[in-house]
Design an enzyme around this catalytic site. Structure first.
Site, PDB file in Angstrom:
ATOM      1  N   THR A  98       0.828  -1.204   0.000  1.00 24.07           N
ATOM      2  CA  THR A  98       0.000   0.000   0.000  1.00 24.07           C
ATOM      3  C   THR A  98       0.864   1.256   0.000  1.00 24.07           C
ATOM      4  O   THR A  98       0.355   2.374  -0.019  1.00 24.07           O
ATOM      5  CB  THR A  98      -0.904   0.029   1.268  1.00 24.07           C
ATOM      6  OG1 THR A  98      -0.033  -0.060   2.418  1.00 24.07           O
ATOM      7  CG2 THR A  98      -1.872  -1.130   1.290  1.00 24.07           C
ATOM      8  N   GLY A  99       2.184   1.090   0.016  1.00 22.12           N
ATOM      9  CA  GLY A  99       3.096   2.229   0.138  1.00 22.12           C
ATOM     10  C   GLY A  99       3.420   2.884  -1.191  1.00 22.12           C
ATOM     11  O   GLY A  99       3.003   2.423  -2.265  1.00 22.12           O
ATOM     12  N   ASP A 100       4.218   3.940  -1.099  1.00 21.96           N
ATOM     13  CA  ASP A 100       4.543   4.763  -2.273  1.00 21.96           C
ATOM     14  C   ASP A 100       5.305   3.975  -3.339  1.00 21.96           C
ATOM     15  O   ASP A 100       4.955   4.007  -4.520  1.00 21.96           O
ATOM     16  CB  ASP A 100       5.374   5.969  -1.796  1.00 21.96           C
ATOM     17  CG  ASP A 100       5.860   6.817  -2.952  1.00 21.96           C
ATOM     18  OD1 ASP A 100       5.018   7.473  -3.580  1.00 21.96           O
ATOM     19  OD2 ASP A 100       7.066   6.801  -3.243  1.00 21.96           O
ATOM     20  N   ARG A 111       3.050   1.408  -5.117  1.00 24.28           N
ATOM     21  CA  ARG A 111       1.994   1.992  -5.955  1.00 24.28           C
ATOM     22  C   ARG A 111       2.566   2.778  -7.124  1.00 24.28           C
ATOM     23  O   ARG A 111       1.977   2.849  -8.190  1.00 24.28           O
ATOM     24  CB  ARG A 111       1.078   2.886  -5.107  1.00 24.28           C
ATOM     25  CG  ARG A 111       0.107   2.066  -4.233  1.00 24.28           C
ATOM     26  CD  ARG A 111      -0.837   2.934  -3.440  1.00 24.28           C
ATOM     27  NE  ARG A 111      -0.116   3.724  -2.462  1.00 24.28           N
ATOM     28  CZ  ARG A 111      -0.016   5.046  -2.482  1.00 24.28           C
ATOM     29  NH1 ARG A 111      -0.631   5.751  -3.403  1.00 24.28           N
ATOM     30  NH2 ARG A 111       0.669   5.684  -1.557  1.00 24.28           N
ATOM     31  N   ARG A 164      -0.108  -3.728   6.851  1.00 22.39           N
ATOM     32  CA  ARG A 164      -0.930  -3.767   8.080  1.00 22.39           C
ATOM     33  C   ARG A 164      -2.354  -3.317   7.832  1.00 22.39           C
ATOM     34  O   ARG A 164      -3.275  -3.735   8.522  1.00 22.39           O
ATOM     35  CB  ARG A 164      -0.308  -2.857   9.149  1.00 22.39           C
ATOM     36  CG  ARG A 164       0.934  -3.412   9.794  1.00 22.39           C
ATOM     37  CD  ARG A 164       1.589  -2.346  10.613  1.00 22.39           C
ATOM     38  NE  ARG A 164       1.783  -1.124   9.819  1.00 22.39           N
ATOM     39  CZ  ARG A 164       2.345  -0.018  10.254  1.00 22.39           C
ATOM     40  NH1 ARG A 164       2.757   0.056  11.492  1.00 22.39           N
ATOM     41  NH2 ARG A 164       2.498   1.040   9.471  1.00 22.39           N
ATOM     42  N   LYS A 202      17.459   0.013  -1.258  1.00 24.93           N
ATOM     43  CA  LYS A 202      18.089   0.976  -0.369  1.00 24.93           C
ATOM     44  C   LYS A 202      17.043   1.637   0.530  1.00 24.93           C
ATOM     45  O   LYS A 202      15.881   1.734   0.114  1.00 24.93           O
ATOM     46  CB  LYS A 202      18.863   2.018  -1.177  1.00 24.93           C
ATOM     47  CG  LYS A 202      17.982   3.086  -1.827  1.00 24.93           C
ATOM     48  CD  LYS A 202      18.795   4.221  -2.372  1.00 24.93           C
ATOM     49  CE  LYS A 202      17.892   5.371  -2.755  1.00 24.93           C
ATOM     50  NZ  LYS A 202      18.543   6.533  -3.298  1.00 24.93           N
ATOM     51  N   HIS A 212      24.223   4.378  -6.000  1.00 24.87           N
ATOM     52  CA  HIS A 212      24.064   4.589  -7.447  1.00 24.87           C
ATOM     53  C   HIS A 212      25.367   5.005  -8.150  1.00 24.87           C
ATOM     54  O   HIS A 212      25.760   4.404  -9.150  1.00 24.87           O
ATOM     55  CB  HIS A 212      23.000   5.657  -7.707  1.00 24.87           C
ATOM     56  CG  HIS A 212      21.689   5.389  -7.043  1.00 24.87           C
ATOM     57  ND1 HIS A 212      21.104   4.151  -7.053  1.00 24.87           N
ATOM     58  CD2 HIS A 212      20.843   6.182  -6.344  1.00 24.87           C
ATOM     59  CE1 HIS A 212      19.952   4.192  -6.396  1.00 24.87           C
ATOM     60  NE2 HIS A 212      19.783   5.421  -5.949  1.00 24.87           N
TER      61      HIS A 212
END
Ligand code: NAP
Length: 486
Positions: A19-21, A24, A51, A150, A242
């Site tokens: 459900t996180g950035d 998504r 959760r 990371k 990077h």
């Protein structure tokens, strides 16, 4: 040129933090695009875990909206979209608790012949607990894969602890540490250009290369995530991972074979050949306020912040190939443009039979990661037409979008490619634990010197090219940074 798409084997991918950035914005839209491209097998399944107590319907609605936001409503293929949503499943799990795991286990039992992968799109403090739980519940099998990203530690000690936690539950051959820069088309092309052609490799050394510049420039600041960034800074957030990976691929020896461990062995040798950077060869900066936004310290909400939003370094590699050829690295926020490139700048010809050009540039091979991924070779030729022997610098440009034509549209982005590599079991473009630790060991020495000196980073103008001192780092060696322009 037509790109071939080979579907991967049937798989179940569990995304913790679905459900996180990151999930998504990148992971799920990437999987959708692979379905459009025909690379997803018919019976693939993607199981979200977090959760939040969501029904499957609510989760599918959330991801449907994410596809609209991050791919664009008008670009979505309705048929593929509903097929994609239909392969999604969801389970409510608290990574640190006990509930939800047996439900996840049951869901996976149904397709025990599928390749099983777990993408930990959650904070690193949850990597260890999730890995341990996957092992103790028997959900992870000896052929399962685990994917982490990371920050892989904030210094050598924490990176070691993270590696140890993961290795208690998974073998190194099962651990996929993503650095999405390695998934970029151009980065892989750098290896092809170097090792599949005879043209460059004989010149790829200190005899012929004057210096190498690696630039990762961002136009945005840290607003919105200043609190997190202020504990990290450009050195930890960008250079340790990077820029280090780009340096390794540019500097490494040809591996005996193009396989994961051969490539990673060669990258590790480069990191171990890096000289400790003299503090005089480092520049740290913080952006000032500009017309487009506040200053770094305001964004970070820390007026006394000593964290750098810009760093430039002169790095020396002590080995047979590179001694005497410096690698200049720079990365920063709120600079003039969003641009990432590696420039291999060759030496002047030993003797020129022609009058010197007023603003002559030597040959350079520019490997552009963004924007417009591609490779340019800067050459000197005769200016066309009459009027004697006048010379001109010209770029021989190979933008991949031009070379591929319409096929470029369906070219996978870095995340898509890397997730498919996880399923295929190809670790070549992922970092090995010892590589990450060696990179931290080198980074820590610079961070320690800075913290001992305890100086505030120098200020630089937002929307510019970085601090004056960074220009000085090059000028004193008689060199110049390439301009940050697109
Ligand atoms: P985020 O938006 O905060 O999402 C975190 C996710 O983890 C949410 O789905 C959250 O859902 C879930 N979560 C948190 N605690 C949990 C727990 N105890 N058990 C199960 N699920 C839990 O963070 P993000 O930006 O997606 O980033 C995730 C990780 O990727 C971070 O380590 C970040 O540094 C890294 N990363 C992110 C990006 C990016 O572009 N966003 C890029 C590179 C690396 P619930 O609250 O519903 O549990």
């Amino acid at each position: 040129m037509v790109s071939r798409v080979i579907p991967v084997q049937p798989f179940d991918l569990v995304i913790f933090g679905a459900t996180g950035d990151l999930a998504r914005r990148k992971i799920l839209p990437g999987l959708y695009r692979r379905m459009v491209a025909g690379q997803m097998p018919e019976d693939a399944r993607v199981i979200g875990a977090a959760r939040s107590n969501l029904t499957l319907k609510a989760f599918r609605t959330m991801i449907g909206e994410a596809l609209e936001t991050y791919i664009g409503k008008d670009k979505l293929d309705e048929e593929v979209r509903s097929k994609f949503l239909s392969i999604l499943d969801y389970v409510t799990i608290d990574a640190t608790g006990t509930s939800g795991w047996s439900e996840l286990g049951k869901k996976l039992e149904k397709t025990s012949d599928h390749t099983r992968a777990f993408y930990l799109s959650v904070g690193p403090s949850l990597f260890g607990p999730i890995a341990a739980r996957l092992q103790s519940t028997g959900i992870a099998t000896s052929s399962s894969r685990i994917v982490v990203e990371k920050p892989l530690g904030h210094d050598l000690e924490s990176a070691r602890a993270l590696n140890k936690q993961l290795s208690e539950s998974f073998d190194e051959t099962q651990i996929y540490r993503i650095d999405h820069y390695l998934g970029k088309e151009t980065v892989q092309n750098l290896m092809a250009v170097r090792f599949a052609n005879t043209l460059f490799e004989p010149l790829w050394n200190a005899r012929h290369v004057d210096h190498v510049q690696i630039t990762v420039s961002e136009s945005i600041g840290v607003a919105g995530r200043g609190g997190y960034y202020d504990k990290s800074g450009a050195m930890r957030d960008m250079v340790q991972n990077h820029l280090m990976q780009l340096l390794c691929l540019t500097a490494m020896e040809p591996p005996a074979r193009f396989d994961a461990d051969r490539v990673r062995d060669e990258k590790l040798k480069v990191i171990r050949s890096l000289e400790t950077v003299d503090i005089e060869d480092t520049v740290r900066g913080q952006y000032r306020a500009g017309p487009d936004g506040p200053s770094y310290v305001e964004d970070a909400e820390n007026p006394d912040s000593r964290t750098e939003s810009y760093v430039a370094l002169k790095v020396e590699i002590s080995n047979w190939r590179w001694t005497g050829t410096p690698f200049y690295l720079r990365t920063g926020k709120r600079l003039r443009a969003q641009l990432s490139e590696i420039a291999v700048v060759f030496k002047e010809p030993p003797h020129s039979i022609f009058p010197k050009l007023p603003a002559h540039q030597t040959n350079a091979l520019i490997i552009r990661l963004q924007p417009d991924e591609g490779i340019t070779l800067r050459m000197t030729i005769k200016e066309p037409g009459p009027g004697g022997m006048r010379l001109a610098d010209v770029p021989l440009d190979m933008t991949f979008a031009d070379a591929l034509g319409p096929a470029a549209e369906s070219m996978p982005d870095a995340y898509e490619r890397l997730i498919m590599d996880v399923i295929r079991g190809d670790q070549t473009l992922f970092m090995r634990g010892d590589e990450v630790e060696a990179a931290w060991e080198w980074t820590d020495r610079i961070l320690d010197d800075w913290s001992e000196k305890s100086e505030k980073p120098v200020a630089y103008d937002a929307g510019g090219s970085g601090p004056e001192d960074a220009l000085g780092l090059m000028h004193r060696d008689g060199r110049r940074w390439r301009s940050i322009e697109i």
